[in-house]
Design a protein around this motif. Structure first.
Motif, PDB file in Angstrom:
ATOM      1  N   PRO A  21     -41.375  -6.126  56.146  1.00 34.50           N
ATOM      2  CA  PRO A  21     -40.900  -7.371  55.538  1.00 34.50           C
ATOM      3  C   PRO A  21     -39.436  -7.639  55.869  1.00 34.50           C
ATOM      4  CG  PRO A  21     -40.965  -5.640  53.898  1.00 34.50           C
ATOM      5  CD  PRO A  21     -41.532  -5.044  55.157  1.00 34.50           C
ATOM      6  N   HIS A  22     -39.096  -8.904  55.978  1.00 33.18           N
ATOM      7  CA  HIS A  22     -37.713  -9.343  56.134  1.00 33.18           C
ATOM      8  C   HIS A  22     -37.448 -10.392  55.057  1.00 33.18           C
ATOM      9  CE1 HIS A  22     -37.141  -7.486  60.174  1.00 33.18           C
ATOM     10  NE2 HIS A  22     -38.457  -7.660  60.221  1.00 33.18           N
ATOM     11  N   TYR A  23     -36.218 -10.419  54.548  1.00 38.09           N
ATOM     12  CA  TYR A  23     -35.900 -11.336  53.457  1.00 38.09           C
ATOM     13  C   TYR A  23     -34.585 -12.060  53.736  1.00 38.09           C
ATOM     14  CZ  TYR A  23     -39.450  -8.715  50.897  1.00 38.09           C
ATOM     15  OH  TYR A  23     -40.614  -8.116  50.500  1.00 38.09           O
ATOM     16  N   LEU A  24     -34.522 -13.300  53.290  1.00 43.52           N
ATOM     17  CA  LEU A  24     -33.294 -14.081  53.357  1.00 43.52           C
ATOM     18  C   LEU A  24     -33.154 -14.854  52.055  1.00 43.52           C
ATOM     19  CD1 LEU A  24     -30.901 -15.132  55.140  1.00 43.52           C
ATOM     20  CD2 LEU A  24     -32.380 -17.058  55.714  1.00 43.52           C
ATOM     21  N   GLU A  25     -31.997 -14.741  51.434  1.00 48.29           N
ATOM     22  CA  GLU A  25     -31.739 -15.483  50.199  1.00 48.29           C
ATOM     23  C   GLU A  25     -31.058 -16.798  50.538  1.00 48.29           C
ATOM     24  OE1 GLU A  25     -30.758 -13.586  46.163  1.00 48.29           O
ATOM     25  OE2 GLU A  25     -28.805 -14.301  46.887  1.00 48.29           O
ATOM     26  N   ILE A  26     -31.586 -17.884  49.983  1.00 47.77           N
ATOM     27  CA  ILE A  26     -31.023 -19.207  50.248  1.00 47.77           C
ATOM     28  C   ILE A  26     -30.535 -19.833  48.948  1.00 47.77           C
ATOM     29  CG2 ILE A  26     -32.498 -19.610  52.259  1.00 47.77           C
ATOM     30  CD1 ILE A  26     -34.192 -21.489  50.380  1.00 47.77           C
ATOM     31  N   ALA A  27     -29.585 -20.743  49.085  1.00 50.97           N
ATOM     32  CA  ALA A  27     -29.134 -21.514  47.927  1.00 50.97           C
ATOM     33  C   ALA A  27     -30.229 -22.471  47.490  1.00 50.97           C
ATOM     34  CB  ALA A  27     -27.865 -22.279  48.273  1.00 50.97           C
ATOM     35  N   ASN A  28     -30.249 -22.774  46.202  1.00 53.76           N
ATOM     36  CA  ASN A  28     -31.300 -23.602  45.625  1.00 53.76           C
ATOM     37  C   ASN A  28     -30.659 -24.585  44.657  1.00 53.76           C
ATOM     38  OD1 ASN A  28     -33.719 -24.592  44.451  1.00 53.76           O
ATOM     39  ND2 ASN A  28     -33.727 -22.908  42.967  1.00 53.76           N
ATOM     40  N   ALA A  29     -30.499 -25.823  45.086  1.00 53.93           N
ATOM     41  CA  ALA A  29     -29.840 -26.833  44.248  1.00 53.93           C
ATOM     42  C   ALA A  29     -30.554 -26.948  42.907  1.00 53.93           C
ATOM     43  CB  ALA A  29     -29.838 -28.185  44.960  1.00 53.93           C
ATOM     44  N   GLY A  30     -29.788 -26.810  41.819  1.00 56.07           N
ATOM     45  CA  GLY A  30     -30.354 -26.944  40.486  1.00 56.07           C
ATOM     46  C   GLY A  30     -31.023 -25.703  39.955  1.00 56.07           C
ATOM     47  N   LEU A  34     -33.007 -18.382  45.941  1.00 57.13           N
ATOM     48  CA  LEU A  34     -34.402 -18.019  46.165  1.00 57.13           C
ATOM     49  C   LEU A  34     -34.515 -17.122  47.388  1.00 57.13           C
ATOM     50  CD1 LEU A  34     -36.091 -21.497  45.590  1.00 57.13           C
ATOM     51  CD2 LEU A  34     -36.116 -19.541  44.026  1.00 57.13           C
ATOM     52  N   ARG A  35     -35.402 -16.151  47.300  1.00 53.33           N
ATOM     53  CA  ARG A  35     -35.609 -15.210  48.401  1.00 53.33           C
ATOM     54  C   ARG A  35     -36.842 -15.609  49.201  1.00 53.33           C
ATOM     55  NH1 ARG A  35     -36.760  -8.762  47.682  1.00 53.33           N
ATOM     56  NH2 ARG A  35     -38.869  -9.570  47.317  1.00 53.33           N
ATOM     57  N   ILE A  36     -36.646 -15.802  50.502  1.00 49.22           N
ATOM     58  CA  ILE A  36     -37.742 -16.130  51.412  1.00 49.22           C
ATOM     59  C   ILE A  36     -38.098 -14.889  52.215  1.00 49.22           C
ATOM     60  CG2 ILE A  36     -38.398 -17.466  53.457  1.00 49.22           C
ATOM     61  CD1 ILE A  36     -36.785 -19.782  52.390  1.00 49.22           C
ATOM     62  N   HIS A  37     -39.390 -14.587  52.242  1.00 53.24           N
ATOM     63  CA  HIS A  37     -39.894 -13.490  53.072  1.00 53.24           C
ATOM     64  C   HIS A  37     -40.369 -14.036  54.411  1.00 53.24           C
ATOM     65  CE1 HIS A  37     -43.495 -11.351  54.659  1.00 53.24           C
ATOM     66  NE2 HIS A  37     -42.644 -10.335  54.630  1.00 53.24           N
ATOM     67  N   TYR A  38     -40.179 -13.250  55.464  1.00 54.21           N
ATOM     68  CA  TYR A  38     -40.693 -13.655  56.770  1.00 54.21           C
ATOM     69  C   TYR A  38     -40.978 -12.439  57.634  1.00 54.21           C
ATOM     70  CZ  TYR A  38     -35.787 -13.020  58.299  1.00 54.21           C
ATOM     71  OH  TYR A  38     -34.528 -12.517  58.563  1.00 54.21           O
ATOM     72  N   LEU A  39     -41.915 -12.607  58.552  1.00 53.46           N
ATOM     73  CA  LEU A  39     -42.156 -11.623  59.600  1.00 53.46           C
ATOM     74  C   LEU A  39     -41.236 -11.947  60.762  1.00 53.46           C
ATOM     75  CD1 LEU A  39     -46.077 -11.542  59.641  1.00 53.46           C
ATOM     76  CD2 LEU A  39     -44.490 -10.272  58.165  1.00 53.46           C
ATOM     77  N   ASP A  40     -40.757 -10.919  61.435  1.00 57.33           N
ATOM     78  CA  ASP A  40     -39.853 -11.101  62.575  1.00 57.33           C
ATOM     79  C   ASP A  40     -40.153  -9.983  63.562  1.00 57.33           C
ATOM     80  OD1 ASP A  40     -37.835 -11.671  64.356  1.00 57.33           O
ATOM     81  OD2 ASP A  40     -36.234 -11.701  62.864  1.00 57.33           O
ATOM     82  N   ALA A  71     -46.163  -9.385  72.341  1.00 57.79           N
ATOM     83  CA  ALA A  71     -46.416  -8.676  73.599  1.00 57.79           C
ATOM     84  C   ALA A  71     -46.171  -9.560  74.813  1.00 57.79           C
ATOM     85  CB  ALA A  71     -47.852  -8.153  73.613  1.00 57.79           C
ATOM     86  N   TYR A  72     -46.312 -10.863  74.656  1.00 54.70           N
ATOM     87  CA  TYR A  72     -46.010 -11.795  75.745  1.00 54.70           C
ATOM     88  C   TYR A  72     -44.501 -11.971  75.935  1.00 54.70           C
ATOM     89  CZ  TYR A  72     -50.721 -13.556  76.706  1.00 54.70           C
ATOM     90  OH  TYR A  72     -52.040 -13.695  77.106  1.00 54.70           O
ATOM     91  N   GLY A  73     -43.698 -11.394  75.060  1.00 56.44           N
ATOM     92  CA  GLY A  73     -42.258 -11.462  75.214  1.00 56.44           C
ATOM     93  C   GLY A  73     -41.542 -12.402  74.269  1.00 56.44           C
ATOM     94  N   HIS A  74     -42.277 -13.009  73.339  1.00 59.56           N
ATOM     95  CA  HIS A  74     -41.671 -13.937  72.402  1.00 59.56           C
ATOM     96  C   HIS A  74     -41.083 -13.207  71.191  1.00 59.56           C
ATOM     97  CE1 HIS A  74     -43.657 -17.164  74.583  1.00 59.56           C
ATOM     98  NE2 HIS A  74     -44.819 -16.565  74.401  1.00 59.56           N
ATOM     99  N   ARG A  75     -40.078 -13.810  70.588  1.00 56.25           N
ATOM    100  CA  ARG A  75     -39.693 -13.449  69.228  1.00 56.25           C
ATOM    101  C   ARG A  75     -40.575 -14.258  68.302  1.00 56.25           C
ATOM    102  NH1 ARG A  75     -33.905 -14.521  66.014  1.00 56.25           N
ATOM    103  NH2 ARG A  75     -34.498 -13.360  64.106  1.00 56.25           N
ATOM    104  N   VAL A  76     -41.299 -13.620  67.401  1.00 55.80           N
ATOM    105  CA  VAL A  76     -42.296 -14.291  66.573  1.00 55.80           C
ATOM    106  C   VAL A  76     -41.873 -14.218  65.113  1.00 55.80           C
ATOM    107  CG1 VAL A  76     -44.747 -14.517  66.061  1.00 55.80           C
ATOM    108  CG2 VAL A  76     -44.023 -13.500  68.233  1.00 55.80           C
ATOM    109  N   LEU A  77     -41.710 -15.381  64.499  1.00 58.60           N
ATOM    110  CA  LEU A  77     -41.322 -15.458  63.093  1.00 58.60           C
ATOM    111  C   LEU A  77     -42.398 -16.196  62.310  1.00 58.60           C
ATOM    112  CD1 LEU A  77     -38.377 -16.267  64.831  1.00 58.60           C
ATOM    113  CD2 LEU A  77     -37.627 -15.359  62.624  1.00 58.60           C
ATOM    114  N   ALA A  78     -42.752 -15.642  61.163  1.00 59.30           N
ATOM    115  CA  ALA A  78     -43.752 -16.261  60.287  1.00 59.30           C
ATOM    116  C   ALA A  78     -43.261 -16.155  58.850  1.00 59.30           C
ATOM    117  CB  ALA A  78     -45.115 -15.592  60.444  1.00 59.30           C
TER     118      ALA A  78
END
Length: 300
Positions: A21-30, A34-40, A71-78
């Motif tokens: 898992p990878h996580y990024l915390e973002i600002a949330n107006a009001g 919030l923490r967003i999870h993503y595959l990288d 495997a094709y050489g891409h950076r893949v984010l989900a």
């Protein structure tokens, strides 16, 4: 704003899902951050492939596509949309709006400074993803759209969508895994359905799942109609490659690719394709075919 976070143990040992898992915390107006999870996965120096899921799935939907794309050489984010997967889940349905989702994913995209992106989007991943393309056209190199669109009001919901909305609002317990299985041609195993249920320990965690069907701007009475019309003004000038890959077995989005190919100049001369033997969640039915399309294999 009350925010729920699914316990990590709910995601232990999921079938065919070995990703860190990878996580990024973002600002949330009001509200609180919030923490967003993503595959990288894949080469971090390569141009990114961005895989956006829809309702009511999460990045688990892409488990059979991430490794071959890497495997094709891409950076893949989900990423997982807010309210889904391992991302944070505001507890009130009123916390979920189309515009907030666009803002939340914009914050994630710009924080990672993604550029030269190939976007693959399906279902709500397309509604939000196409808004991102319109907001940041310079960051996107190519788009592959599947079973999705960007409504701008002025219409009536087709019967299959009306039935879906009614079901989503009336069912006492929202059966996420069962629904996704019903949206495939092959049907899911018990372990796969359990993985789609994993983000939601109980109904309190499903505010976003419940609210999303009401947010699709089909009629003029819906919110975000003006914003989607403005996005279409940008998309109508988007000349970078734009490919459609709709399935042959989705009653809700059938024919929607024509709207995209008629209005977006980047669709001209592209190798559009129909993904056969696939339902609404075509990533579950034909992941290898989609990988070939995303990778730019014209013989796909």
């Amino acid at each position: 704003m009350e925010v729920l976070r699914t316990p990590d143990q709910r995601f232990a040992g999921l079938a065919d899902f070995p990703f860190a898992p990878h996580y990024l915390e973002i600002a949330n107006a009001g509200g609180p951050p919030l923490r967003i999870h993503y595959l990288d996965e894949g080469d971090k120096d390569s141009a990114p492939v961005l895989l956006l899921h829809g309702e009511p799935s999460w990045s688990y939907l892409y488990r059979h596509m991430v490794p071959p794309l890497a495997a094709y050489g891409h950076r893949v984010l989900a990423p997982d949309l807010i309210g889904f997967g391992r991302s944070d889940k505001p507890a009130a349905r009123a916390d979920y709006t189309f515009e907030r989702h666009v803002d939340w994913m914009s914050a994630w995209l710009t924080a990672l400074d993604l550029k030269d992106i190939t976007l693959f989007c399906q279902d709500w991943g397309g509604l939000i993803g196409l808004r991102l393309v319109a907001r940041f056209p310079e960051r996107f190199a190519r788009v592959v759209a599947a079973n999705t669109g960007l409504p701008i009001g002025g219409g009536k919901a087709p019967l299959p969508f009306k039935l879906w909305v009614a079901f989503s609002q009336l069912v006492p317990r929202f059966p996420v895994g069962w629904l996704i299985s019903k949206g495939t041609a092959r049907g899911l195993t018990a372990a796969e359905k359990a993985a789609y249920d994993a983000p939601f320990p109980d109904e309190r965690y499903k505010a976003g799942v419940r609210q999303f069907p009401l947010l699709v701007p089909i009629t003029d009475a819906h919110a975000s109609v003006a914003e989607c019309k403005a996005a279409w003004q940008v998309l109508a000038q988007f000349e970078k490659p734009f490919v459609t890959a709709f399935s042959d077995g989705d009653p809700i989005t059938r024919g929607g690719e024509r709207i995209l190919t008629e209005r977006i100049p980047g669709t001209k001369g592209q190798p559009h394709t129909t993904i056969k033997n696939a339902g609404h969640f075509l990533q579950e039915d034909q992941p290898a075919r989609l990988v070939a399309v995303i990778n730019g294999d014209d013989a796909a």
